[in-house]
Design an enzyme around this catalytic site. Structure first.
Site, PDB file in Angstrom:
ATOM      1  CD  GLU A  70       8.106  -0.147   7.635  1.00 14.09           C
ATOM      2  OE1 GLU A  70       8.334   0.932   7.054  1.00 14.09           O
ATOM      3  OE2 GLU A  70       7.088  -0.828   7.430  1.00 14.09           O
TER       4      GLU A  70
ATOM      5  CD  GLU B 276       0.498  -1.511   8.023  1.00  9.81           C
ATOM      6  OE1 GLU B 276       0.973  -1.108   6.952  1.00  9.81           O
ATOM      7  OE2 GLU B 276       0.086  -0.736   8.917  1.00  9.81           O
TER       8      GLU B 276
ATOM      9  CG  ASP C 130       0.753  -4.129   2.131  1.00  7.74           C
ATOM     10  OD1 ASP C 130       1.042  -5.104   2.847  1.00  7.74           O
ATOM     11  OD2 ASP C 130       1.517  -3.168   1.956  1.00  7.74           O
TER      12      ASP C 130
ATOM     13  CG  ASP D 237      -0.352  -0.105   2.523  1.00  7.72           C
ATOM     14  OD1 ASP D 237       0.893  -0.144   2.605  1.00  7.72           O
ATOM     15  OD2 ASP D 237      -1.099  -0.162   3.525  1.00  7.72           O
ATOM     16  CB  SER D 238       4.550   1.765  -0.051  1.00  5.66           C
ATOM     17  OG  SER D 238       4.832   0.685  -0.926  1.00  5.66           O
TER      18      SER D 238
ATOM     19  CE  LYS E 279       3.386  -6.045   3.958  1.00  4.29           C
ATOM     20  NZ  LYS E 279       2.955  -4.917   4.835  1.00  4.29           N
TER      21      LYS E 279
END
Length: 267
Positions: free
Chosen positions: A178, A111, A79, A40-41, A109
């Site tokens: 991270e 978070e 993501d 999602d970056s 993925k």
């Protein structure tokens, strides 16, 4: 995913890169890396947002489909964007299932490891959807955690350790750590059975992942843990400016076009 587990046992470093369209996907494919992440970056890299929060599920699906047209060998992971899994297992199942049904992605993925998130992960894994975990600096929590290094104090490190063990227990096949202290990442690498993939977490991890645009010097500002391999942005600017100057110069020196002869009688 079984290959990643094998690589951990063998001590072979896992390499992972992000991609956001077919062009960047082709770069990642050619790199020979093990994992391609549609992160999602891309909200920041490709869409111009200041955080990852605005990108929608539909946008992530669109980009995952584009990346998937170029990716053939690496494991392709996507993501789940903000609010696609924080609102309960049913919505998370629907969102994650779409990636596996409508794109070439093989895993998703998520978070964090709050109780609500681990319940979602458990549901996804039991339903046959592979999940990669993500702890430490979690960009979807930027308004609460900021962009700084995480888990710097002893109590915070123990909390992160417990979360990592919980994610492994819930069935995550790998874990991204991270921007945390290298000592903590190294400890978790040895304690966890699943691969630990670091980004700004020191060299002693089972693998490393970076945002490809950061690595290639394509972003206007770099994270503190990434040294770009190229100064691509300035190089591209110079070349494009040079091309524009060349075209203008050629236009000034070219002979003016001749007027067409007027049509004759009966044209």
């Amino acid at each position: 995913m079984r290959d990643l587990q094998t690589y951990k046992r063998q001590g072979r470093i896992i390499t992972a890169l992000t991609a956001w369209d077919a062009l960047s996907g082709a770069w990642v494919e050619a790199s020979g890396c093990d994992v391609a992440l549609v992160g999602d970056s891309l909200a920041m890299v490709s869409l111009g947002h200041s955080t990852t929060l605005p990108v929608s599920l539909e946008a992530m699906m669109h980009h995952a489909q584009a990346v998937g047209r170029a990716i053939h060998r690496p494991l392709l992971v996507a993501d789940l964007p903000f609010l696609s899994y924080q609102c309960g297992p049913e919505r998370a199942m629907a969102a994650a299932g779409r990636f596996l049904k409508e794109t070439p992605c093989q895993a998703v993925k998520l978070e964090g490891a709050e109780p609500e998130t681990t319940a979602v992960i458990n549901r996804l894994v039991r339903s046959g959807i592979p999940v990669m975990g993500h702890l430490g600096l979690t960009p979807q929590s930027v308004h609460r955690l900021g962009w700084g290094r995480q888990a710097c104090s002893a109590p915070d490190q123990e909390r992160l350790r417990q979360k990592a063990l919980d994610l492994q227990q819930q069935g995550c096949f790998a874990l991204v750590l991270e921007h945390i202290p290298a000592m903590l990442a190294s400890r978790l690498r040895r304690e966890l059975e699943i691969p630990v993939i670091g980004i700004g977490a020191g060299p002693d991890c089972d693998g490393q992942i970076l945002v490809t645009a950061d690595l290639l010097g394509l972003t206007p500002s770099q994270p503190p843990f990434v040294k770009p391999r190229l100064q691509s942005t300035e190089m591209f600017k110079r070349e494009l400016q040079s091309w524009c100057r060349e075209q203008r110069h050629q236009g000034q020196t070219a002979s003016p076009p001749k007027e067409d002869n007027p049509p004759g009688p009966g044209y």
